[in-house]
Scaffold this motif. Structure first.
Motif, PDB file in Angstrom:
ATOM      1  N   ASN A  14      -6.343 -38.838 -22.305  1.00 62.05           N
ATOM      2  CA  ASN A  14      -7.966 -39.167 -21.865  1.00 62.05           C
ATOM      3  C   ASN A  14      -9.048 -40.304 -21.910  1.00 62.05           C
ATOM      4  O   ASN A  14      -9.770 -40.617 -21.568  1.00 62.05           O
ATOM      5  CB  ASN A  14      -8.352 -38.022 -22.434  1.00 62.05           C
ATOM      6  CG  ASN A  14      -7.799 -36.168 -22.601  1.00 62.05           C
ATOM      7  OD1 ASN A  14      -7.037 -36.885 -21.202  1.00 62.05           O
ATOM      8  ND2 ASN A  14      -8.024 -35.533 -23.303  1.00 62.05           N
ATOM      9  N   LEU A  15      -7.882 -41.010 -22.949  1.00 61.66           N
ATOM     10  CA  LEU A  15      -9.006 -42.373 -23.277  1.00 61.66           C
ATOM     11  C   LEU A  15      -8.738 -42.977 -22.256  1.00 61.66           C
ATOM     12  O   LEU A  15      -9.795 -44.174 -22.107  1.00 61.66           O
ATOM     13  CB  LEU A  15      -8.285 -42.904 -24.836  1.00 61.66           C
ATOM     14  CG  LEU A  15      -8.399 -42.120 -26.030  1.00 61.66           C
ATOM     15  CD1 LEU A  15      -8.053 -42.776 -27.125  1.00 61.66           C
ATOM     16  CD2 LEU A  15     -10.052 -42.583 -25.905  1.00 61.66           C
ATOM     17  N   ARG A  52      -6.484 -37.013 -15.704  1.00 56.29           N
ATOM     18  CA  ARG A  52      -5.029 -36.466 -17.296  1.00 56.29           C
ATOM     19  C   ARG A  52      -3.453 -35.933 -16.679  1.00 56.29           C
ATOM     20  O   ARG A  52      -2.766 -36.487 -17.740  1.00 56.29           O
ATOM     21  CB  ARG A  52      -5.726 -35.206 -17.579  1.00 56.29           C
ATOM     22  CG  ARG A  52      -6.958 -35.346 -18.111  1.00 56.29           C
ATOM     23  CD  ARG A  52      -7.783 -34.341 -19.542  1.00 56.29           C
ATOM     24  NE  ARG A  52      -8.233 -33.726 -18.477  1.00 56.29           N
ATOM     25  CZ  ARG A  52      -9.850 -33.544 -18.754  1.00 56.29           C
ATOM     26  NH1 ARG A  52     -10.499 -34.526 -19.036  1.00 56.29           N
ATOM     27  NH2 ARG A  52     -10.350 -32.233 -17.927  1.00 56.29           N
ATOM     28  N   ASP A  64      -0.196 -39.251 -29.573  1.00 54.10           N
ATOM     29  CA  ASP A  64      -0.228 -38.165 -28.919  1.00 54.10           C
ATOM     30  C   ASP A  64      -0.794 -38.150 -27.673  1.00 54.10           C
ATOM     31  O   ASP A  64      -1.856 -39.570 -27.070  1.00 54.10           O
ATOM     32  CB  ASP A  64      -1.701 -37.554 -29.717  1.00 54.10           C
ATOM     33  CG  ASP A  64      -2.131 -36.557 -28.832  1.00 54.10           C
ATOM     34  OD1 ASP A  64      -1.928 -35.983 -27.504  1.00 54.10           O
ATOM     35  OD2 ASP A  64      -3.068 -35.586 -29.768  1.00 54.10           O
ATOM     36  N   LEU A 121      -7.940 -42.456 -18.796  1.00 51.29           N
ATOM     37  CA  LEU A 121      -9.509 -41.971 -17.595  1.00 51.29           C
ATOM     38  C   LEU A 121     -10.502 -42.905 -18.151  1.00 51.29           C
ATOM     39  O   LEU A 121     -11.679 -43.275 -17.151  1.00 51.29           O
ATOM     40  CB  LEU A 121      -9.443 -41.041 -17.502  1.00 51.29           C
ATOM     41  CG  LEU A 121      -8.166 -40.450 -17.097  1.00 51.29           C
ATOM     42  CD1 LEU A 121      -8.046 -39.139 -16.662  1.00 51.29           C
ATOM     43  CD2 LEU A 121      -7.626 -40.440 -15.875  1.00 51.29           C
ATOM     44  N   ALA A 122     -11.143 -42.411 -19.697  1.00 50.81           N
ATOM     45  CA  ALA A 122     -12.534 -42.438 -20.028  1.00 50.81           C
ATOM     46  C   ALA A 122     -12.465 -44.116 -20.339  1.00 50.81           C
ATOM     47  O   ALA A 122     -13.515 -44.592 -20.009  1.00 50.81           O
ATOM     48  CB  ALA A 122     -12.246 -42.211 -21.778  1.00 50.81           C
ATOM     49  N   PHE A 141     -14.803 -32.245  -9.440  1.00 46.43           N
ATOM     50  CA  PHE A 141     -13.990 -33.270 -10.163  1.00 46.43           C
ATOM     51  C   PHE A 141     -13.416 -32.455 -11.216  1.00 46.43           C
ATOM     52  O   PHE A 141     -12.731 -33.249 -11.986  1.00 46.43           O
ATOM     53  CB  PHE A 141     -15.869 -33.786 -10.949  1.00 46.43           C
ATOM     54  CG  PHE A 141     -16.502 -34.687  -9.701  1.00 46.43           C
ATOM     55  CD1 PHE A 141     -15.310 -36.250  -9.856  1.00 46.43           C
ATOM     56  CD2 PHE A 141     -17.187 -34.374  -8.962  1.00 46.43           C
ATOM     57  CE1 PHE A 141     -15.845 -36.882  -9.306  1.00 46.43           C
ATOM     58  CE2 PHE A 141     -18.180 -35.797  -7.772  1.00 46.43           C
ATOM     59  CZ  PHE A 141     -17.044 -36.644  -7.832  1.00 46.43           C
ATOM     60  N   VAL A 142     -13.853 -31.265 -12.019  1.00 45.76           N
ATOM     61  CA  VAL A 142     -13.392 -30.848 -12.867  1.00 45.76           C
ATOM     62  C   VAL A 142     -11.851 -30.512 -12.908  1.00 45.76           C
ATOM     63  O   VAL A 142     -10.820 -31.235 -13.104  1.00 45.76           O
ATOM     64  CB  VAL A 142     -13.145 -29.276 -13.260  1.00 45.76           C
ATOM     65  CG1 VAL A 142     -12.446 -28.387 -14.036  1.00 45.76           C
ATOM     66  CG2 VAL A 142     -15.245 -29.293 -13.607  1.00 45.76           C
ATOM     67  N   TYR A 156     -10.266 -34.249 -12.738  1.00 46.53           N
ATOM     68  CA  TYR A 156     -10.374 -34.981 -13.890  1.00 46.53           C
ATOM     69  C   TYR A 156      -9.102 -34.194 -14.180  1.00 46.53           C
ATOM     70  O   TYR A 156      -8.387 -34.949 -15.095  1.00 46.53           O
ATOM     71  CB  TYR A 156     -11.424 -34.479 -14.604  1.00 46.53           C
ATOM     72  CG  TYR A 156     -11.792 -35.891 -14.297  1.00 46.53           C
ATOM     73  CD1 TYR A 156     -11.850 -37.209 -15.608  1.00 46.53           C
ATOM     74  CD2 TYR A 156     -13.343 -36.438 -13.771  1.00 46.53           C
ATOM     75  CE1 TYR A 156     -12.843 -38.416 -15.731  1.00 46.53           C
ATOM     76  CE2 TYR A 156     -13.897 -37.230 -13.212  1.00 46.53           C
ATOM     77  CZ  TYR A 156     -13.542 -38.137 -14.165  1.00 46.53           C
ATOM     78  OH  TYR A 156     -14.723 -39.709 -14.463  1.00 46.53           O
ATOM     79  N   ASN A 157      -8.617 -32.861 -14.654  1.00 48.60           N
ATOM     80  CA  ASN A 157      -7.322 -31.974 -14.852  1.00 48.60           C
ATOM     81  C   ASN A 157      -6.455 -32.982 -14.375  1.00 48.60           C
ATOM     82  O   ASN A 157      -4.916 -33.235 -14.895  1.00 48.60           O
ATOM     83  CB  ASN A 157      -7.720 -30.575 -14.584  1.00 48.60           C
ATOM     84  CG  ASN A 157      -8.486 -29.922 -15.583  1.00 48.60           C
ATOM     85  OD1 ASN A 157      -9.110 -30.666 -16.553  1.00 48.60           O
ATOM     86  ND2 ASN A 157      -9.042 -29.008 -15.463  1.00 48.60           N
ATOM     87  N   ASP A 182      -1.179 -37.027 -24.480  1.00 49.07           N
ATOM     88  CA  ASP A 182      -2.412 -36.192 -23.801  1.00 49.07           C
ATOM     89  C   ASP A 182      -4.148 -36.707 -24.734  1.00 49.07           C
ATOM     90  O   ASP A 182      -4.410 -37.363 -23.939  1.00 49.07           O
ATOM     91  CB  ASP A 182      -2.449 -34.070 -24.371  1.00 49.07           C
ATOM     92  CG  ASP A 182      -1.393 -34.068 -24.351  1.00 49.07           C
ATOM     93  OD1 ASP A 182      -1.123 -34.298 -22.614  1.00 49.07           O
ATOM     94  OD2 ASP A 182      -1.617 -32.906 -24.536  1.00 49.07           O
ATOM     95  N   ARG A 183      -3.722 -37.109 -25.795  1.00 46.10           N
ATOM     96  CA  ARG A 183      -5.212 -38.062 -26.525  1.00 46.10           C
ATOM     97  C   ARG A 183      -5.440 -39.322 -25.465  1.00 46.10           C
ATOM     98  O   ARG A 183      -6.631 -39.817 -25.370  1.00 46.10           O
ATOM     99  CB  ARG A 183      -5.789 -38.354 -27.045  1.00 46.10           C
ATOM    100  CG  ARG A 183      -5.847 -36.845 -27.953  1.00 46.10           C
ATOM    101  CD  ARG A 183      -6.655 -36.778 -29.748  1.00 46.10           C
ATOM    102  NE  ARG A 183      -5.482 -36.803 -30.261  1.00 46.10           N
ATOM    103  CZ  ARG A 183      -5.546 -36.228 -31.401  1.00 46.10           C
ATOM    104  NH1 ARG A 183      -6.841 -35.731 -31.811  1.00 46.10           N
ATOM    105  NH2 ARG A 183      -4.399 -35.867 -32.264  1.00 46.10           N
ATOM    106  N   ILE A 184      -4.352 -39.738 -25.573  1.00 47.78           N
ATOM    107  CA  ILE A 184      -4.178 -41.248 -24.617  1.00 47.78           C
ATOM    108  C   ILE A 184      -4.271 -41.301 -23.022  1.00 47.78           C
ATOM    109  O   ILE A 184      -5.372 -41.737 -23.131  1.00 47.78           O
ATOM    110  CB  ILE A 184      -2.852 -42.181 -25.046  1.00 47.78           C
ATOM    111  CG1 ILE A 184      -2.206 -42.922 -26.761  1.00 47.78           C
ATOM    112  CG2 ILE A 184      -2.513 -42.990 -24.293  1.00 47.78           C
ATOM    113  CD1 ILE A 184      -1.338 -42.619 -27.200  1.00 47.78           C
TER     114      ILE A 184
END
Lengths: 193, 193
Positions: free
Chosen positions: B157-158, B130, B151, B160-161, B122-123, B126-127, B153-155
């Motif tokens: 991550n958001l 991302r 940004d 996927l979250a 899973f790590v 997700y990578n 990268d932050r977007i």
DNA sequence: GTCTATACTCTGATAGAC
DNA sequence: GTCTATCAGAGTATAGAC
């Protein structure tokens, strides 16, 4: 409210069980914590502990209810200039207690099944949070900090979703900063269109 | 690549197990599905099935890998005008298979524990996501559809979250429209600042 | 290489003694 | 209110048939 000494003792013991459980799980994580271990930690047998709760699932539901109680008391009730800061504070605090994040993630996921005993509890909990956060967004819209054209309810749902999803990412990779990401989402929402 | 007939048969049987498992879980949900039931469904004993996988956890990891394979083949590889549409399509499709959403939510949450056999899987997953989504955002920035100041990268991550967290909300309350909410987040990100 | 049978351990649940 | 004893069900491990 207590009708007899024995009743009061029952309540006190319940509280002790929940508080101790939060402690044990914070240290050991959810996956390695059985009812027997929690029983040992308060000096009861497994059956003795389950005397206070109808099942393992109800026990863990109550543990999480207690945690919400502690968190809202400690981080949200403060008189904050920006109410959303309370939300950030809880998230920041969460990264100090990985075991409890794991507990929450695990139990809330299991409770998604309609047959799970804690299903109603979580449905209700999410509805409450959606309401609170929706109001928070509408207040900021009224104060001119968020574009009034935006849909407050959808934004509220997205914030809760992001907070939950970021927990997964953070557990898998602790270098992910949950609070930072949620704050960035807030920044996206509050920027002028 | 198969060195002998028997080896090919083993691979075929593994495939059959995974495909059948996806089917059974889509119908019955994850919570009610034990290894024994999956074994019955392919006409094997429980031990016979675990001959192909080292443990229950590895079995479910492989079931999810197979599911990713099916999903990316069916929804993402298409030549889309807006690549993000493939992402939306997967989410829309998910609401057709609640059992698989439950499976994914449950196993990915369990795998958050560093000791879980599927943790590394899973790590890595997700990578990868991302990376893919970060590239997608940067492409849209280059195309002038997203503010280049944001940004990426932050977007990523958001997103996927949000997608993960919305699954929880949808499972608890199926009237929540996951794809609609993710599309709204996309709208927030693409609007001109 | 494939698979059955069996046995072992751990879990949560429950009945009944005290 | 609490314990002991016991239960059914889960996953795991292994010996050995074919």
């Amino acid at each position: 409210m207590a009708r007899r000494g024995s009743y009061a003792k029952g309540v006190a013991k319940r509280e002790e069980i929940l508080t101790t459980a939060l402690d044990v799980i914070a240290r050991n994580g959810y996956r390695r914590t059985s009812v027997r271990e929690l029983a040992d930690a308060v000096g009861l047998s497994q059956a003795g502990l389950l005397h206070y709760f109808s099942s393992k699932e109800e026990l863990f539901q109550e543990i999480l209810r207690k945690r919400d109680e502690v968190d809202t008391g400690g981080f949200v009730d403060n008189d904050l200039e920006h109410p959303v800061e309370g939300f950030f504070a809880v998230i920041r605090h969460n990264s100090e207690v990985p075991g409890l994040v794991q507990l929450y993630a695990q139990v809330s996921t299991e409770a998604c099944d309609p047959d799970h005993p804690a299903h109603a509890f979580f449905v209700d909990r999410y509805n409450q949070f959606r309401g609170v956060f929706g109001t928070l967004v509408r207040d900021e819209q009224a104060a001119g900090n968020i574009d009034p054209e935006l849909d407050a309810d959808r934004i509220a749902n997205l914030f809760l979703a992001a907070a939950d999803g970021l927990q997964t990412q953070w557990m898998l990779d602790p270098s992910i900063d949950m609070a930072d990401h949620v704050a960035y989402l807030w920044q996206l929402v509050t920027r002028k269109a």
